[in-house]
Design a protein around this motif. Structure first.
Motif, PDB file in Angstrom:
ATOM      1  N   ASP A  37      -6.956  26.818  -3.187  1.00 54.10           N
ATOM      2  CA  ASP A  37      -7.885  25.713  -2.867  1.00 54.10           C
ATOM      3  C   ASP A  37      -7.218  24.718  -1.922  1.00 54.10           C
ATOM      4  N   GLU A  38      -5.931  24.429  -2.182  1.00 47.25           N
ATOM      5  CA  GLU A  38      -5.224  23.438  -1.363  1.00 47.25           C
ATOM      6  C   GLU A  38      -5.115  23.889   0.090  1.00 47.25           C
ATOM      7  N   TYR A  39      -4.872  25.187   0.307  1.00 47.70           N
ATOM      8  CA  TYR A  39      -4.669  25.689   1.662  1.00 47.70           C
ATOM      9  C   TYR A  39      -5.920  26.306   2.267  1.00 47.70           C
ATOM     10  N   GLY A  40      -6.987  26.364   1.496  1.00 48.56           N
ATOM     11  CA  GLY A  40      -8.231  26.895   2.039  1.00 48.56           C
ATOM     12  C   GLY A  40      -8.161  28.379   2.350  1.00 48.56           C
ATOM     13  N   VAL A  41      -7.483  29.132   1.491  1.00 53.31           N
ATOM     14  CA  VAL A  41      -7.357  30.583   1.687  1.00 53.31           C
ATOM     15  C   VAL A  41      -7.762  31.290   0.400  1.00 53.31           C
ATOM     16  N   GLY A  42      -7.848  32.594   0.466  1.00 51.99           N
ATOM     17  CA  GLY A  42      -8.170  33.369  -0.724  1.00 51.99           C
ATOM     18  C   GLY A  42      -6.978  33.484  -1.657  1.00 51.99           C
ATOM     19  N   ARG A  43      -7.286  33.788  -2.924  1.00 57.34           N
ATOM     20  CA  ARG A  43      -6.202  33.899  -3.905  1.00 57.34           C
ATOM     21  C   ARG A  43      -5.258  35.054  -3.585  1.00 57.34           C
ATOM     22  N   ASN A  44      -5.789  36.085  -2.955  1.00 59.75           N
ATOM     23  CA  ASN A  44      -4.917  37.206  -2.595  1.00 59.75           C
ATOM     24  C   ASN A  44      -3.867  36.772  -1.571  1.00 59.75           C
ATOM     25  N   VAL A  45      -4.224  35.786  -0.731  1.00 57.89           N
ATOM     26  CA  VAL A  45      -3.270  35.276   0.265  1.00 57.89           C
ATOM     27  C   VAL A  45      -2.137  34.516  -0.428  1.00 57.89           C
ATOM     28  N   THR A  46      -2.493  33.644  -1.364  1.00 59.24           N
ATOM     29  CA  THR A  46      -1.445  32.899  -2.067  1.00 59.24           C
ATOM     30  C   THR A  46      -0.620  33.834  -2.952  1.00 59.24           C
ATOM     31  N   GLN A  47      -1.263  34.867  -3.494  1.00 60.58           N
ATOM     32  CA  GLN A  47      -0.515  35.843  -4.294  1.00 60.58           C
ATOM     33  C   GLN A  47       0.559  36.506  -3.448  1.00 60.58           C
ATOM     34  N   ARG A  48       0.192  36.947  -2.240  1.00 57.22           N
ATOM     35  CA  ARG A  48       1.161  37.611  -1.361  1.00 57.22           C
ATOM     36  C   ARG A  48       2.242  36.626  -0.905  1.00 57.22           C
ATOM     37  N   ALA A  49       1.854  35.376  -0.669  1.00 54.65           N
ATOM     38  CA  ALA A  49       2.840  34.369  -0.252  1.00 54.65           C
ATOM     39  C   ALA A  49       3.859  34.121  -1.361  1.00 54.65           C
ATOM     40  N   VAL A  50       3.376  33.986  -2.584  1.00 57.00           N
ATOM     41  CA  VAL A  50       4.281  33.771  -3.720  1.00 57.00           C
ATOM     42  C   VAL A  50       5.163  34.991  -3.941  1.00 57.00           C
ATOM     43  N   ASP A  51       4.579  36.178  -3.831  1.00 59.72           N
ATOM     44  CA  ASP A  51       5.373  37.400  -3.988  1.00 59.72           C
ATOM     45  C   ASP A  51       6.495  37.449  -2.954  1.00 59.72           C
ATOM     46  N   ARG A  52       6.184  37.009  -1.739  1.00 56.16           N
ATOM     47  CA  ARG A  52       7.200  36.999  -0.676  1.00 56.16           C
ATOM     48  C   ARG A  52       8.360  36.087  -1.060  1.00 56.16           C
ATOM     49  N   LEU A  53       8.071  34.927  -1.626  1.00 58.47           N
ATOM     50  CA  LEU A  53       9.133  33.986  -1.989  1.00 58.47           C
ATOM     51  C   LEU A  53       9.889  34.440  -3.231  1.00 58.47           C
ATOM     52  N   ILE A  54       9.245  35.220  -4.078  1.00 56.17           N
ATOM     53  CA  ILE A  54       9.960  35.826  -5.208  1.00 56.17           C
ATOM     54  C   ILE A  54      10.975  36.831  -4.685  1.00 56.17           C
ATOM     55  N   ILE A  55      10.560  37.637  -3.709  1.00 54.27           N
ATOM     56  CA  ILE A  55      11.466  38.610  -3.110  1.00 54.27           C
ATOM     57  C   ILE A  55      12.649  37.913  -2.454  1.00 54.27           C
ATOM     58  N   GLU A  56      12.384  36.760  -1.821  1.00 51.94           N
ATOM     59  CA  GLU A  56      13.465  36.010  -1.164  1.00 51.94           C
ATOM     60  C   GLU A  56      14.391  35.330  -2.164  1.00 51.94           C
ATOM     61  N   GLY A  57      13.962  35.252  -3.429  1.00 55.65           N
ATOM     62  CA  GLY A  57      14.812  34.645  -4.441  1.00 55.65           C
ATOM     63  C   GLY A  57      14.587  33.159  -4.652  1.00 55.65           C
ATOM     64  N   LEU A  58      13.571  32.578  -4.002  1.00 55.42           N
ATOM     65  CA  LEU A  58      13.291  31.153  -4.185  1.00 55.42           C
ATOM     66  C   LEU A  58      12.479  30.887  -5.447  1.00 55.42           C
ATOM     67  N   LEU A  59      11.640  31.840  -5.815  1.00 55.90           N
ATOM     68  CA  LEU A  59      10.776  31.691  -6.978  1.00 55.90           C
ATOM     69  C   LEU A  59      11.020  32.817  -7.960  1.00 55.90           C
ATOM     70  N   GLU A  60      10.564  32.606  -9.189  1.00 56.70           N
ATOM     71  CA  GLU A  60      10.569  33.676 -10.171  1.00 56.70           C
ATOM     72  C   GLU A  60       9.298  33.583 -11.006  1.00 56.70           C
ATOM     73  N   GLY A  61       8.737  34.739 -11.299  1.00 55.51           N
ATOM     74  CA  GLY A  61       7.552  34.782 -12.134  1.00 55.51           C
ATOM     75  C   GLY A  61       7.927  35.000 -13.583  1.00 55.51           C
ATOM     76  N   ARG A  62       7.223  34.306 -14.475  1.00 50.98           N
ATOM     77  CA  ARG A  62       7.446  34.471 -15.910  1.00 50.98           C
ATOM     78  C   ARG A  62       6.128  34.922 -16.523  1.00 50.98           C
ATOM     79  N   ALA A  63       6.157  36.091 -17.152  1.00 55.51           N
ATOM     80  CA  ALA A  63       4.933  36.691 -17.680  1.00 55.51           C
ATOM     81  C   ALA A  63       4.219  35.736 -18.618  1.00 55.51           C
ATOM     82  N   GLY A  64       2.935  35.515 -18.337  1.00 52.06           N
ATOM     83  CA  GLY A  64       2.111  34.673 -19.188  1.00 52.06           C
ATOM     84  C   GLY A  64       2.362  33.193 -19.053  1.00 52.06           C
TER      85      GLY A  64
END
Length: 252
Positions: A37-64
């Motif tokens: 909503d903040e960036y005016g894009v689809g959720r799939n776009v933010t999902q891919r962006a977050v996944d990219r930063l997880i791969i780079e090691g800046l973020l980590e996902g925690r299940a649930g």
């Protein structure tokens, strides 16, 4: 010049905000829906962006729970040198002792395994020749340190007490000691380090994130006749360990 893909543009903005300290280490990011909503894009776009930063090691996902800014983890130094092969017993256990840790491992061997082409080339045998393959998970104080997949030609060890690396009288003593016990003297190790990214299986075993940087070391032992007698792929998580090579210098 064409514009970057939308998910890369979002990843660039998020990266800049993280590096600027907008979210502290360990802090949870807004949900993907909120970011969309903040960036005016689809959720799939933010999902891919977050996944990219997880791969780079800046973020980590925690299940649930959500996505968090990754906390820096201390990196220890793993020294690989001729000295490590001269201490007797298991080089890994000796390495961990120098770090003040208790080195242990879990292993599973499979005998009479046909060598795939890449392994056959490294061992100077024919594809399909029978080998013993052993897969290791190495631990320091119970925490994952590295993985290894080792191949030994059965033409060398078949019918001897050391055919299975983790069974018999020299179980756990390391390749050099085991081979010496059957008259095979190893005098050279060649290592080829290569960078890589963690697969999901590697991430699960090492307790890291999908796409984290790895160092894969292709190691091959040679006997005094120049014959390769064992080859292994050793996988070290870069986020936790830096690998240093120590060389002796001959004096004039």
């Amino acid at each position: 010049m064409p514009r970057e893909a939308p998910y890369l543009e979002v990843a660039n903005v998020l990266r800049a905000r993280i590096l600027a300290g907008e979210w502290a280490a360990g802090e949870r990011l807004p949900s993907r829906a909120q970011l969309a909503d903040e960036y005016g894009v689809g959720r799939n776009v933010t999902q891919r962006a977050v996944d990219r930063l997880i791969i780079e090691g800046l973020l980590e996902g925690r299940a649930g729970s959500g996505t968090y800014v990754r906390k820096p983890r201390p990196r220890l130094r793993m020294v690989r040198s001729r000295h490590r092969e001269q201490r007797g017993g298991s080089p890994f256990r000796a390495d961990m002792k120098e770090q003040g840790k208790n080195g242990t491992w879990e292993a599973h061997s499979a005998a009479r395994t046909p060598a795939p082409e890449r392994i056959a080339e490294r061992l100077a045998i024919e594809p399909g020749d029978l080998c013993v393959v052993t897969r290791y998970e190495f631990l320091g104080d119970g925490q994952p340190v590295q993985l290894s997949e080792s191949w030994e030609p059965m033409a060398i060890t078949d019918g001897t007490p050391v055919v299975l690396p983790e069974m018999g009288p020299l179980a756990g003593m390391g390749v050099v000691e085991r081979m010496r016990s059957i008259g095979v003297v190893i005098d050279t190790a060649v290592e080829i380090p290569r960078p890589g990214r963690a697969t999901q299986e590697q991430a699960n075993l090492l307790g890291i994130s999908l796409g984290d940087l790895l160092l894969t070391i292709e190691r091959t032992y040679y006997d005094t006749d120049g014959r390769p007698v064992e080859t292994a792929d050793i996988v070290v998580p870069d986020v936790r360990w830096e690998v240093a090579y120590e060389f002796g210098v001959d004096r004039p």
